[in-house]
Design a protein around this motif. Structure first.
Motif, PDB file in Angstrom:
ATOM      1  N   VAL A  33      31.000  29.063  36.957  1.00 25.54           N
ATOM      2  CA  VAL A  33      31.090  29.721  35.657  1.00 25.54           C
ATOM      3  C   VAL A  33      30.901  31.219  35.845  1.00 25.54           C
ATOM      4  CG1 VAL A  33      30.143  29.864  33.324  1.00 25.54           C
ATOM      5  CG2 VAL A  33      30.160  27.665  34.545  1.00 25.54           C
ATOM      6  N   GLY A  34      31.879  31.991  35.412  1.00 22.37           N
ATOM      7  CA  GLY A  34      31.805  33.436  35.565  1.00 22.37           C
ATOM      8  C   GLY A  34      30.786  34.074  34.634  1.00 22.37           C
ATOM      9  N   ASN A  35      30.492  35.354  34.885  1.00 25.61           N
ATOM     10  CA  ASN A  35      29.629  36.097  33.966  1.00 25.61           C
ATOM     11  C   ASN A  35      30.492  36.932  33.018  1.00 25.61           C
ATOM     12  OD1 ASN A  35      30.402  38.448  35.333  1.00 25.61           O
ATOM     13  ND2 ASN A  35      28.505  38.586  36.509  1.00 25.61           N
ATOM     14  N   GLU A  36      29.873  37.818  32.284  1.00 24.00           N
ATOM     15  CA  GLU A  36      30.631  38.562  31.256  1.00 24.00           C
ATOM     16  C   GLU A  36      31.646  39.529  31.857  1.00 24.00           C
ATOM     17  OE1 GLU A  36      27.706  42.248  30.143  1.00 24.00           O
ATOM     18  OE2 GLU A  36      27.072  40.242  29.497  1.00 24.00           O
ATOM     19  N   ASP A  37      31.505  39.844  33.152  1.00 26.09           N
ATOM     20  CA  ASP A  37      32.441  40.756  33.801  1.00 26.09           C
ATOM     21  C   ASP A  37      33.529  40.050  34.589  1.00 26.09           C
ATOM     22  OD1 ASP A  37      31.056  43.026  32.899  1.00 26.09           O
ATOM     23  OD2 ASP A  37      29.651  42.896  34.586  1.00 26.09           O
ATOM     24  N   THR A  38      33.385  38.768  34.800  1.00 25.14           N
ATOM     25  CA  THR A  38      34.352  38.024  35.605  1.00 25.14           C
ATOM     26  C   THR A  38      35.705  37.979  34.895  1.00 25.14           C
ATOM     27  OG1 THR A  38      32.563  36.642  36.469  1.00 25.14           O
ATOM     28  CG2 THR A  38      34.808  35.824  36.758  1.00 25.14           C
ATOM     29  N   TYR A  39      36.758  38.146  35.659  1.00 28.51           N
ATOM     30  CA  TYR A  39      38.099  38.064  35.096  1.00 28.51           C
ATOM     31  C   TYR A  39      39.015  37.340  36.073  1.00 28.51           C
ATOM     32  CZ  TYR A  39      39.168  42.085  38.152  1.00 28.51           C
ATOM     33  OH  TYR A  39      39.338  42.923  39.230  1.00 28.51           O
ATOM     34  N   VAL A  40      40.229  37.019  35.627  1.00 28.88           N
ATOM     35  CA  VAL A  40      41.209  36.327  36.461  1.00 28.88           C
ATOM     36  C   VAL A  40      42.330  37.297  36.800  1.00 28.88           C
ATOM     37  CG1 VAL A  40      42.891  34.454  36.585  1.00 28.88           C
ATOM     38  CG2 VAL A  40      40.663  34.064  35.510  1.00 28.88           C
ATOM     39  N   PHE A  41      42.609  37.417  38.089  1.00 28.89           N
ATOM     40  CA  PHE A  41      43.676  38.278  38.579  1.00 28.89           C
ATOM     41  C   PHE A  41      44.541  37.478  39.545  1.00 28.89           C
ATOM     42  CE2 PHE A  41      44.903  41.019  42.255  1.00 28.89           C
ATOM     43  CZ  PHE A  41      45.902  41.751  41.618  1.00 28.89           C
ATOM     44  N   ASP A  42      45.820  37.300  39.180  1.00 27.46           N
ATOM     45  CA  ASP A  42      46.760  36.573  40.042  1.00 27.46           C
ATOM     46  C   ASP A  42      46.210  35.204  40.429  1.00 27.46           C
ATOM     47  OD1 ASP A  42      49.128  36.210  41.444  1.00 27.46           O
ATOM     48  OD2 ASP A  42      48.323  37.088  43.286  1.00 27.46           O
ATOM     49  N   ASP A  43      45.721  34.475  39.433  1.00 24.57           N
ATOM     50  CA  ASP A  43      45.176  33.128  39.622  1.00 24.57           C
ATOM     51  C   ASP A  43      43.954  33.093  40.535  1.00 24.57           C
ATOM     52  OD1 ASP A  43      47.016  31.876  37.944  1.00 24.57           O
ATOM     53  OD2 ASP A  43      48.478  31.661  39.554  1.00 24.57           O
ATOM     54  N   ARG A  44      43.209  34.186  40.585  1.00 19.40           N
ATOM     55  CA  ARG A  44      41.942  34.227  41.313  1.00 19.40           C
ATOM     56  C   ARG A  44      40.846  34.745  40.389  1.00 19.40           C
ATOM     57  NH1 ARG A  44      46.662  34.139  44.494  1.00 19.40           N
ATOM     58  NH2 ARG A  44      46.163  33.633  46.686  1.00 19.40           N
ATOM     59  N   MET A  45      39.676  34.112  40.478  1.00 19.46           N
ATOM     60  CA  MET A  45      38.517  34.624  39.758  1.00 19.46           C
ATOM     61  C   MET A  45      37.945  35.812  40.514  1.00 19.46           C
ATOM     62  SD  MET A  45      36.408  31.186  38.599  1.00 19.46           S
ATOM     63  CE  MET A  45      35.080  32.110  37.819  1.00 19.46           C
ATOM     64  N   VAL A  46      37.609  36.876  39.774  1.00 17.94           N
ATOM     65  CA  VAL A  46      37.016  38.067  40.376  1.00 17.94           C
ATOM     66  C   VAL A  46      35.771  38.441  39.579  1.00 17.94           C
ATOM     67  CG1 VAL A  46      37.353  40.483  41.042  1.00 17.94           C
ATOM     68  CG2 VAL A  46      39.307  38.897  41.040  1.00 17.94           C
ATOM     69  N   THR A  47      34.643  38.563  40.257  1.00 20.94           N
ATOM     70  CA  THR A  47      33.424  39.083  39.643  1.00 20.94           C
ATOM     71  C   THR A  47      33.124  40.428  40.287  1.00 20.94           C
ATOM     72  OG1 THR A  47      32.533  36.856  39.274  1.00 20.94           O
ATOM     73  CG2 THR A  47      30.978  38.695  39.193  1.00 20.94           C
ATOM     74  N   PRO A  48      33.263  41.525  39.571  1.00 21.43           N
ATOM     75  CA  PRO A  48      33.046  42.843  40.183  1.00 21.43           C
ATOM     76  C   PRO A  48      31.635  42.990  40.741  1.00 21.43           C
ATOM     77  CG  PRO A  48      34.142  43.048  38.057  1.00 21.43           C
ATOM     78  CD  PRO A  48      33.702  41.617  38.168  1.00 21.43           C
ATOM     79  N   ARG A  49      31.550  43.633  41.887  1.00 22.46           N
ATOM     80  CA  ARG A  49      30.259  43.886  42.533  1.00 22.46           C
ATOM     81  C   ARG A  49      29.604  45.126  41.947  1.00 22.46           C
ATOM     82  NH1 ARG A  49      25.886  44.433  44.079  1.00 22.46           N
ATOM     83  NH2 ARG A  49      25.012  44.297  46.168  1.00 22.46           N
ATOM     84  N   GLY A  50      30.393  46.023  41.376  1.00 22.06           N
ATOM     85  CA  GLY A  50      29.878  47.253  40.806  1.00 22.06           C
ATOM     86  C   GLY A  50      30.428  48.507  41.437  1.00 22.06           C
ATOM     87  N   TYR A  51      31.312  48.335  42.429  1.00 18.78           N
ATOM     88  CA  TYR A  51      31.906  49.502  43.086  1.00 18.78           C
ATOM     89  C   TYR A  51      32.657  50.388  42.105  1.00 18.78           C
ATOM     90  CZ  TYR A  51      30.894  47.189  47.534  1.00 18.78           C
ATOM     91  OH  TYR A  51      30.260  46.609  48.588  1.00 18.78           O
ATOM     92  N   GLU A  52      33.260  49.775  41.080  1.00 19.03           N
ATOM     93  CA  GLU A  52      34.073  50.543  40.157  1.00 19.03           C
ATOM     94  C   GLU A  52      33.247  51.548  39.350  1.00 19.03           C
ATOM     95  OE1 GLU A  52      32.411  47.169  37.803  1.00 19.03           O
ATOM     96  OE2 GLU A  52      33.220  47.420  39.836  1.00 19.03           O
ATOM     97  N   THR A  53      31.943  51.327  39.311  1.00 15.07           N
ATOM     98  CA  THR A  53      31.082  52.264  38.592  1.00 15.07           C
ATOM     99  C   THR A  53      30.638  53.441  39.460  1.00 15.07           C
ATOM    100  OG1 THR A  53      29.006  51.138  39.165  1.00 15.07           O
ATOM    101  CG2 THR A  53      30.206  50.355  37.225  1.00 15.07           C
TER     102      THR A  53
END
Length: 318
Positions: free
Chosen positions: A294-314
């Motif tokens: 189960v993903g968290n509030e930041d998890t999203y789906v990209f090209d049929d893959r679940m992605v949970t950001p680590r925080g690098y984008e910040t």
């Protein structure tokens, strides 16, 4: 984990250490109790006063070695080289029938003895492994995934202590394997790269009110959640209750990954949302071989893959 309750018969009724390989006698010849009369259908004692079938003083031989080996997701290539080496060195291999079937044939063919029990024989087969080691054999007790994740490493040490022995007496060692959550996370993409927790829905050893309390606690925080043992024929309500709790804390469109039989012939992978998760409980996709991520509030789906950001984008521009 698996709901498979079948077992394979051995060619002889006793192993090389003299222990009974059936569940019909009251005590094996190396001292391990094998009676089903004093335990529940899942191998747990029904009486808090029940004693182990033997103690360290019942064995005259110099103790052998006991190794808890994690087989990883299931396929031979998913096993670590260290696990293969430990199994190759073991004289006796003990485990749940379905897990024994995951061990490569060249390893089981070379072992002096194989002892397997069907589902829910955890206590009896773990004690059997310990008694075989106390009788002087080098023994490996196997499980899928990792021995420290909802598995028998802890039980083994508890029983060793109850017999008056020590971990050092048996040169006890744990050989890690790839846990189900990590195997499933790899199949789903990258859902577990930030803080994550695991929760089992099995109430065989943990009361459901405690499981519900833990689900509320972790669902209210920003963890991704790996759910083990989500469903069985006897406890459909646990899965339904878990979905209800998760939806009380997270949006219905939260990404969810379902992996059935990771690394096995019947592997299936499905991406869905938290709002749709409960409906999968009525399908063959969700059972005791399934892990739900189960993903968290930041998890999203990209090209049929679940992605949970680590925080690098910040922190970085990319």
């Amino acid at each position: 984990m698996s709901t498979d309750d079948t077992t394979t018969e051995t060619d002889a009724s006793t192993s090389n250490c003299g222990a009974s390989t059936t569940e019909t006698s009251s005590e094996s010849k190396c001292g391990a109790s094998s009676s089903t009369d004093s335990s529940s259908s899942c191998g747990a004692s029904e009486s808090t006063e029940e004693k182990v079938g033997s103690t360290v003083d019942d064995f005259d031989a110099d103790p052998g070695k006991l190794t808890a080996v994690g087989l990883g997701p299931g396929q031979p290539e998913g096993m670590t080289e260290r696990a293969k080496a430990a199994l190759g060195d073991a004289e006796h291999i003990v485990g749940y029938t379905t897990y024994i079937d995951l061990v490569p044939d060249d390893i089981t063919d070379d072992a002096e003895a194989i002892y397997d029990t069907p589902m829910c024989g955890e206590v009896s087969r773990t004690e059997e492994a310990i008694d075989r080691a106390l009788a002087g054999n080098d023994v490996a007790i196997v499980g899928s995934g990792d021995p420290n994740v909802y598995a028998l490493a802890g039980l083994a040490l508890e029983i060793v202590e109850s017999k008056g022995a020590t971990a050092s007496t048996l040169d006890f060692e744990v050989v890690p394997g790839v846990p189900a959550a990590q195997s499933c996370g790899a199949r789903l993409g990258a859902p577990l790269v930030n803080d994550s927790v695991s929760v089992s829905l099995s109430d065989h050893l943990t009361p459901m009110p405690e499981i519900e309390s833990r689900l509320h606690a972790v669902a209210g925080e920003k963890f991704t959640i790996s759910i083990y043992n989500p469903w069985s024929r006897k406890r459909r309500e646990n899965f339904q209750k878990a979905c209800e709790i998760l939806l009380a804390h997270r949006d219905a469109d939260t990404p969810v990954g379902i992996v059935h039989g990771a690394g096995r012939e019947d592997e299936e992978v499905e991406l869905t949302t938290l709002g749709e998760l409960e409906s999968y409980g009525e399908t063959d996709l969700v059972d005791m071989t399934t892990t739900v991520v189960v993903g968290n509030e930041d998890t999203y789906v990209f090209d049929d893959r679940m992605v949970t950001p680590r925080g690098y984008e910040t922190k970085y521009d990319y």
